[in-house]
Design an enzyme around this catalytic site. Structure first.
Site, mmCIF file in Angstrom:
data_model
loop_
_atom_site.group_PDB
_atom_site.id
_atom_site.type_symbol
_atom_site.label_atom_id
_atom_site.label_comp_id
_atom_site.label_asym_id
_atom_site.label_seq_id
_atom_site.Cartn_x
_atom_site.Cartn_y
_atom_site.Cartn_z
ATOM 1 N N ASN A 109 -17.538 -19.220 0.891
ATOM 2 C CA ASN A 109 -17.693 -17.868 1.413
ATOM 3 C C ASN A 109 -16.931 -17.676 2.722
ATOM 4 O OD1 ASN A 109 -19.072 -16.752 -0.659
ATOM 5 N ND2 ASN A 109 -21.092 -16.913 0.252
ATOM 6 N N CYS A 141 -23.949 -12.132 1.889
ATOM 7 C CA CYS A 141 -23.550 -13.542 2.037
ATOM 8 C C CYS A 141 -22.563 -13.834 3.155
ATOM 9 C CB CYS A 141 -22.952 -14.044 0.735
ATOM 10 S SG CYS A 141 -24.191 -14.264 -0.542
HETATM 11 C C1 UDX Z 1 -19.687 -13.134 -2.237
HETATM 12 C C2 UDX Z 1 -18.884 -14.258 -2.925
HETATM 13 O O1 UDX Z 1 -17.691 -13.723 -3.503
HETATM 14 C C3 UDX Z 1 -19.717 -14.945 -3.966
HETATM 15 O O2 UDX Z 1 -19.007 -16.030 -4.543
HETATM 16 C C4 UDX Z 1 -20.976 -15.441 -3.296
HETATM 17 O O3 UDX Z 1 -21.808 -16.084 -4.202
HETATM 18 C C5 UDX Z 1 -21.729 -14.301 -2.636
HETATM 19 O O4 UDX Z 1 -20.883 -13.662 -1.707
HETATM 20 P P1 UDX Z 1 -20.352 -10.620 -2.822
HETATM 21 O O5 UDX Z 1 -20.991 -10.574 -1.467
HETATM 22 O O6 UDX Z 1 -21.127 -10.083 -3.967
HETATM 23 O O7 UDX Z 1 -19.973 -12.132 -3.194
HETATM 24 O O8 UDX Z 1 -19.005 -9.769 -2.745
HETATM 25 P P2 UDX Z 1 -17.426 -10.046 -2.706
HETATM 26 O O9 UDX Z 1 -16.813 -9.473 -3.926
HETATM 27 O O10 UDX Z 1 -17.105 -11.450 -2.390
HETATM 28 O O11 UDX Z 1 -16.999 -9.108 -1.486
HETATM 29 C C6 UDX Z 1 -17.481 -9.289 -0.166
HETATM 30 C C7 UDX Z 1 -16.972 -8.219 0.756
HETATM 31 O O12 UDX Z 1 -15.580 -8.364 1.020
HETATM 32 C C8 UDX Z 1 -17.161 -6.802 0.201
HETATM 33 O O13 UDX Z 1 -17.609 -5.956 1.225
HETATM 34 C C9 UDX Z 1 -15.769 -6.436 -0.279
HETATM 35 O O14 UDX Z 1 -15.571 -5.059 -0.299
HETATM 36 C C10 UDX Z 1 -14.912 -7.136 0.780
HETATM 37 N N1 UDX Z 1 -13.531 -7.435 0.311
HETATM 38 C C11 UDX Z 1 -13.317 -8.288 -0.728
HETATM 39 C C12 UDX Z 1 -12.459 -6.850 0.953
HETATM 40 O O15 UDX Z 1 -12.626 -6.085 1.893
HETATM 41 N N2 UDX Z 1 -11.189 -7.145 0.526
HETATM 42 C C13 UDX Z 1 -10.928 -7.998 -0.516
HETATM 43 O O16 UDX Z 1 -9.761 -8.218 -0.838
HETATM 44 C C14 UDX Z 1 -12.033 -8.581 -1.164
#
Ligand code: UDX
Ligand code: ADP
Length: 490
Positions: free
Chosen positions: A230, A282
């Site tokens: 993460n 997370c």
């Molecule tokens: C994350 C991890 O991906 C996952 O493996 C773990 O188990 C839990 O935490 P999640 O919190 O559901 O999952 O969302 P994720 O898709 O990882 O996105 C996290 C944040 O980053 C979101 O706010 C998303 O909008 C942001 N993000 C993601 C960006 O701003 N840019 C990106 O390119 C990717």
């Protein structure tokens, strides 16, 4: 009844303590893929359990409803009877929340392990025979040791001879894509000390996951890998976000930069979308936890390095909002602002640590009337998240609209904070006609057709793109030439 020849535990039933974002989808998937196993999910939250037993599930996740419907009442059961769950299954998943501590030692950084500890005590209290206990929640490294100590101390005190094998099996699903992530995981990680106990869990996953994708490690590697995965993902988002501002100053376009950078196979294209900032339950929590652990082990510089990822994320939210206020002639007092999306990302109703929180708070502190439209978020959940962060909300300034169109009526600006697909399909011409002029649009997800919106008449502010600078040059030129086109600048 199936019993393990060496461990002497029953292997036909699974109990999961905690029916949340992780426990619910994970157990539903196990039930679907392993019809020969009975899966019981227990939670002390009565309302949550009764919703799991209704048509209105407590969490929104694409594809989840269908799986629950197919398995519920057959080999998937939801109940508040934790005692019975623990007694009847010898394979127990702990899938409870591990928020950041809000008081005491490690406040604001360390993980609050009281729910994990309570699970340990509950199992110690009700376990009638030997059990495998699996940490599913994201936990700090060495948590397994804490659970083991609670269990063994109680065991010693009771004088019985049960065994408890602790395994770590962190969840890598992302919200919004949880069912697909569970169906086809990049990897399943299982950490433990006892190979037979590890084998029991491997056999469950092997019902649908290719064995080469099931990685077995020692307990501590497994616990730490989750935090590190993460932290690395969040770091990429913070890195590209920091570059987005450099793009704005220099005339580069962050989308082009991220495409060019991501084309390097050593880097790869994922997690390079500039945004208003990352959110979710997370990333921030896990990084702060990593920082805390580094410090606990005397690694100050290492802690400071990871802290910077979180700081950069806060900075991103602040600069994005400052840009809005600045563009709206340095004040948003009494101005209606349409906010598209409040969830921390698309396809979820989850608002934990959503960047929308800080953006809306800053706008409201500056006097704005914020009208939010989000397809899945309820205002109560949003208000609760403000409260959790000790942020006061004047409810006359924070309104939820039932449609995007309603939010735009009489608004000075549209601010896109979540990348919901439906936002791309709207009739922006219609929205524009109902808005105050100049009509601004700030795209915090870089997801809309900016050229098309400009054509309609919007003043569009994208992330990491220097369009405004070129336009100013043009207008400067017009102004110097003494044209009437400079009226807006007088
Ligand atoms: C994350 C991890 O991906 C996952 O493996 C773990 O188990 C839990 O935490 P999640 O919190 O559901 O999952 O969302 P994720 O898709 O990882 O996105 C996290 C944040 O980053 C979101 O706010 C998303 O909008 C942001 N993000 C993601 C960006 O701003 N840019 C990106 O390119 C990717
Ligand atoms: P996550 O995102 O990690 O799944 P959630 O907060 O969505 O976290 O879910 C955790 C669930 O665990 C909550 O529904 C909470 O009621 C439940 N829970 C926490 N501690 C216990 C416990 N000791 N016994 C039973 N359920 C618990």
């Amino acid at each position: 009844m199936a019993e393990h020849p060496k461990l002497g535990i029953r292997t036909n039933r699974i109990c999961c303590i905690g029916a949340g974002y992780v426990g619910g989808p994970t157990m539903a998937t196990i039930a679907l893929k392993c019809p020969h196993l009975q899966v019981d999910i227990v939670d002390m939250n009565e309302e949550r359990i009764s919703r799991w037993n209704s048509d209105d599930l407590p969490i929104y996740e694409p594809g989840l409803g269908e799986v629950v419907k197919a398995c519920r009442g057959k080999n998937l059961f939801f109940s508040t009877d934790v005692k019975k769950g623990v007694e009847e299954a010898d394979i127990i998943f702990a899938s409870v929340n591990t928020p950041t501590k809000t008081q005491g030692v490690g406040k604001g950084r360390a993980a609050d392990l009281r729910f994990i500890e309570s699970v340990g005590r509950t199992i110690a209290q009700f376990a009638n025979r030997s059990k495998i206990v699996i940490e599913k929640s994201t936990v700090p490294i060495k948590t397994a040791e804490a659970i083991a100590r609670v269990l063994s101390a109680n065991e010693a005190a009771s004088g019985s001879r049960k065994n408890f094998w602790i395994l770590s099996n962190p969840e890598f699903l992302a919200e919004g894509t949880a069912m697909a992530d569970l169906d086809q995981p990049d990897r399943v990680l299982i950490g433990g000390q006892d190979q037979d106990a590890i084998g029991v869990l491997v056999d469950i996953y092997a019902n649908w996951v290719p064995r080469e994708r099931i990685l077995c490690t020692n307990l501590w590697s497994s616990e730490l890998s989750k935090l590190v995965a993460n932290a690395f993902l969040a770091q990429r988002v913070s890195s590209i976000n920091s570059i987005s501002r450099l793009c704005e100053r220099t005339g580069a376009d962050v989308k082009e930069v991220s495409r060019a950078v991501g084309a390097d196979t050593r880097i790869g294209p994922k997690f390079l979308n500039a945004s208003v900032g990352f959110g979710g339950s997370c990333f921030q929590k896990d990084i702060l936890n990593l920082v805390y652990i580094c410090q606990q082990f005397g690694l100050e510089e290492e802690g400071a390095y990871w802290q910077q990822v979180v700081d950069m994320n806060d900075h991103q939210k602040v600069t994005f909002t400052s840009k809005i206020i600045q563009a709206l002639f340095n004040t948003v007092t009494k101005k209606k602002i349409a906010v598209f999306g409040f969830a921390f990302k698309k396809d979820t109703g989850d608002v934990r640590e959503t960047p929308a929180l800080l953006v809306c708070d800053m706008l409201m502190k500056d006097g704005a009337i914020v009208h939010v439209y989000d397809p899945k978020v309820a205002i109560e959940d949003a208000l609760q998240e403000f409260k959790y962060h000790d942020l006061e909300v004047n409810q006359s300034q924070f309104i939820f609209s039932t449609s995007a169109e309603e939010a735009c009526d009489g608004a000075h600006a549209i601010v896109v904070l979540t990348e919901w697909d439906e936002f791309k399909k709207y009739d922006y011409q219609k929205f524009y006609s109902k808005m105050m002029k100049p009509a601004f649009l700030f795209d915090g997800r870089n997801m809309l057709d900016h050229a098309g919106l400009e054509k309609i008449g919007f003043e569009v502010h994208a992330l990491g793109k220097a369009r405004v600078a070129t336009e100013h040059h043009h207008q400067d030129f017009v102004m110097r030439a003494g044209s009437r086109g400079s009226a807006g600048y007088s």
